[in-house]
Design a protein around this motif. Structure first.
Motif, PDB file in Angstrom:
ATOM      1  N   TYR A  33     -34.900 -31.232  27.284  1.00  0.00           N
ATOM      2  CA  TYR A  33     -35.981 -30.487  27.925  1.00  0.00           C
ATOM      3  C   TYR A  33     -36.310 -31.116  29.274  1.00  0.00           C
ATOM      4  O   TYR A  33     -36.235 -32.326  29.429  1.00  0.00           O
ATOM      5  N   TYR A  35     -39.642 -31.126  31.992  1.00  0.00           N
ATOM      6  CA  TYR A  35     -41.040 -30.789  32.245  1.00  0.00           C
ATOM      7  C   TYR A  35     -41.415 -31.320  33.624  1.00  0.00           C
ATOM      8  O   TYR A  35     -40.770 -32.212  34.164  1.00  0.00           O
ATOM      9  N   GLY A  42     -51.593 -30.870  33.500  1.00  0.00           N
ATOM     10  CA  GLY A  42     -50.820 -31.188  32.302  1.00  0.00           C
ATOM     11  C   GLY A  42     -49.340 -31.006  32.537  1.00  0.00           C
ATOM     12  O   GLY A  42     -48.904 -30.490  33.560  1.00  0.00           O
ATOM     13  N   LEU A  43     -48.560 -31.429  31.571  1.00  0.00           N
ATOM     14  CA  LEU A  43     -47.116 -31.241  31.652  1.00  0.00           C
ATOM     15  C   LEU A  43     -46.784 -29.758  31.544  1.00  0.00           C
ATOM     16  O   LEU A  43     -47.311 -29.048  30.685  1.00  0.00           O
ATOM     17  N   PHE A  45     -43.690 -26.980  31.117  1.00  0.00           N
ATOM     18  CA  PHE A  45     -42.308 -26.779  30.673  1.00  0.00           C
ATOM     19  C   PHE A  45     -41.484 -26.114  31.762  1.00  0.00           C
ATOM     20  O   PHE A  45     -41.933 -25.176  32.427  1.00  0.00           O
ATOM     21  N   TYR A  48     -35.000 -25.641  28.772  1.00  0.00           N
ATOM     22  CA  TYR A  48     -34.615 -26.232  27.489  1.00  0.00           C
ATOM     23  C   TYR A  48     -33.143 -25.913  27.208  1.00  0.00           C
ATOM     24  O   TYR A  48     -32.714 -24.770  27.354  1.00  0.00           O
ATOM     25  N   ASP A  56     -32.965 -21.937  27.759  1.00  0.00           N
ATOM     26  CA  ASP A  56     -34.222 -21.215  27.961  1.00  0.00           C
ATOM     27  C   ASP A  56     -34.758 -21.626  29.323  1.00  0.00           C
ATOM     28  O   ASP A  56     -35.302 -22.720  29.477  1.00  0.00           O
ATOM     29  N   LEU A  91     -40.122 -34.953  34.229  1.00  0.00           N
ATOM     30  CA  LEU A  91     -39.876 -35.659  32.970  1.00  0.00           C
ATOM     31  C   LEU A  91     -38.812 -34.950  32.159  1.00  0.00           C
ATOM     32  O   LEU A  91     -38.800 -33.725  32.064  1.00  0.00           O
ATOM     33  N   GLU A 100     -38.419 -31.662  15.346  1.00  0.00           N
ATOM     34  CA  GLU A 100     -39.210 -31.041  16.410  1.00  0.00           C
ATOM     35  C   GLU A 100     -39.643 -32.035  17.489  1.00  0.00           C
ATOM     36  O   GLU A 100     -39.922 -31.664  18.614  1.00  0.00           O
ATOM     37  N   THR A 101     -39.755 -33.301  17.125  1.00  0.00           N
ATOM     38  CA  THR A 101     -40.330 -34.277  18.043  1.00  0.00           C
ATOM     39  C   THR A 101     -39.467 -34.472  19.280  1.00  0.00           C
ATOM     40  O   THR A 101     -38.259 -34.613  19.185  1.00  0.00           O
ATOM     41  N   GLN A 102     -40.126 -34.481  20.449  1.00  0.00           N
ATOM     42  CA  GLN A 102     -39.449 -34.696  21.714  1.00  0.00           C
ATOM     43  C   GLN A 102     -39.757 -36.109  22.216  1.00  0.00           C
ATOM     44  O   GLN A 102     -40.918 -36.516  22.250  1.00  0.00           O
ATOM     45  N   TYR A 103     -38.717 -36.812  22.629  1.00  0.00           N
ATOM     46  CA  TYR A 103     -38.851 -38.182  23.128  1.00  0.00           C
ATOM     47  C   TYR A 103     -38.605 -38.163  24.630  1.00  0.00           C
ATOM     48  O   TYR A 103     -37.564 -37.681  25.086  1.00  0.00           O
ATOM     49  N   PHE A 104     -39.567 -38.708  25.363  1.00  0.00           N
ATOM     50  CA  PHE A 104     -39.554 -38.583  26.818  1.00  0.00           C
ATOM     51  C   PHE A 104     -38.959 -39.805  27.511  1.00  0.00           C
ATOM     52  O   PHE A 104     -39.072 -40.936  27.037  1.00  0.00           O
ATOM     53  N   GLY A 105     -38.369 -39.533  28.672  1.00  0.00           N
ATOM     54  CA  GLY A 105     -37.930 -40.589  29.562  1.00  0.00           C
ATOM     55  C   GLY A 105     -39.068 -41.017  30.471  1.00  0.00           C
ATOM     56  O   GLY A 105     -40.178 -40.489  30.381  1.00  0.00           O
ATOM     57  N   PRO A 106     -38.793 -41.963  31.380  1.00  0.00           N
ATOM     58  CA  PRO A 106     -39.837 -42.503  32.253  1.00  0.00           C
ATOM     59  C   PRO A 106     -40.203 -41.594  33.416  1.00  0.00           C
ATOM     60  O   PRO A 106     -41.233 -41.808  34.065  1.00  0.00           O
TER      61      PRO A 106
ATOM     62  N   TYR B  36     -49.276 -37.754  21.986  1.00  0.00           N
ATOM     63  CA  TYR B  36     -48.535 -38.731  22.780  1.00  0.00           C
ATOM     64  C   TYR B  36     -49.529 -39.647  23.487  1.00  0.00           C
ATOM     65  O   TYR B  36     -50.658 -39.260  23.779  1.00  0.00           O
ATOM     66  N   GLY B  43     -43.464 -42.404  31.095  1.00  0.00           N
ATOM     67  CA  GLY B  43     -43.386 -41.154  30.382  1.00  0.00           C
ATOM     68  C   GLY B  43     -44.207 -41.186  29.102  1.00  0.00           C
ATOM     69  O   GLY B  43     -44.569 -42.261  28.615  1.00  0.00           O
TER      70      GLY B  43
END
Lengths: 113, 111
Positions: A33, A35, A42-43, A45, A48, A56, A91, A100-106, B36, B43
């Motif tokens: 994903y 963002y 806010g973040l 989207f 995807y 998407d 991001l 379902e959980t999304q793990y984000f980069g820096p 989060y 992030g």
């Protein structure tokens, strides 16, 4: 293990130039994903990718934005003819199969002058 | 339009002073609610996923709960290192895989 990585960390560009942002997802994660996080907002989207399915793209704000994902792994977000309003933190996140959980980069901090 | 609203926008606590953050959402059809933590210049870091009303998750000083229209993030006896922005995000059944984020609660815990 290694998390999501993004490069560059920071990017300063001039209005009208093109930029490419890179994302390396967590190994084995099939979903990816993008963002955008603007100051005080806010973040939001953007796009995807899931495996070999069509992405998407419904969150891309204009046709100046595009993204691709090669070989089901690394993704590149391209912004053409950058505008000052494109300044934000971009991001990337990834998810493992079936979860379902999304793990984000820096993130990549983009500043358009 | 599907919305996620977080309150308060900012919260200052003294170390040890427990409190709760709120996340409310419009429209039915919740598929998952996510909390989060985001530190400046970094992030978002995943904390919890909640799927159904009545569900609770705990991690150290944090506990997340979910009702049919809102979620709470309870912080018990916070420490200065808990200072961060806490983000709530929702995935709806009709929104595909995208997350819709609230604008966050900026928490400051003073020693």
């Amino acid at each position: 293990g290694a998390g999501v990585s993004q490069s560059p960390s920071n990017k300063v560009t001039e209005k009208g130039k093109d930029v490419e942002l890179r994302c390396d997802p967590i190994s084995g994660h099939t979903a990816l994903y993008w963002y955008r996080q603007s100051l005080g907002q806010g973040l939001e989207f953007l796009i995807y990718f899931q495996g070999n399915s069509a992405p998407d793209k419904s969150g891309l704000p204009s046709d100046r934005f595009s993204a691709e994902r090669t070989g089901g792994s690394v993704s590149t977000l391209t912004i053409q003819r950058t505008q000052q309003e494109d300044s934000a933190v971009y991001l990337c996140a990834s998810s493992p199969p079936g979860l379902e959980t999304q793990y984000f980069g820096p993130g990549t901090r983009l500043l358009v002058l | 339009e599907d919305q996620v609203t977080q309150s308060p926008e900012a919260l200052r606590l003294q170390e040890g002073e427990s409190s709760s953050l709120n996340c409310s959402y419009t429209v039915s059809g919740l598929r998952g609610l996510f909390w989060y933590r985001q530190d400046p210049g970094k992030g978002p870091e995943f904390l919890f996923t909640l799927y159904s009303a009545g569900e609770e998750k705990e991690k150290e000083r944090l506990k997340a709960t979910l009702t049919k229209k809102e979620s709470f993030l309870h912080i018990t006896a916070p420490k200065p290192e808990d200072s961060a922005t806490y983000l709530c995000a929702v995935k709806w059944e009709t929104s595909g895989s995208r997350l819709t984020f609230g604008e966050g609660t900026q928490l400051t815990v003073n020693p």
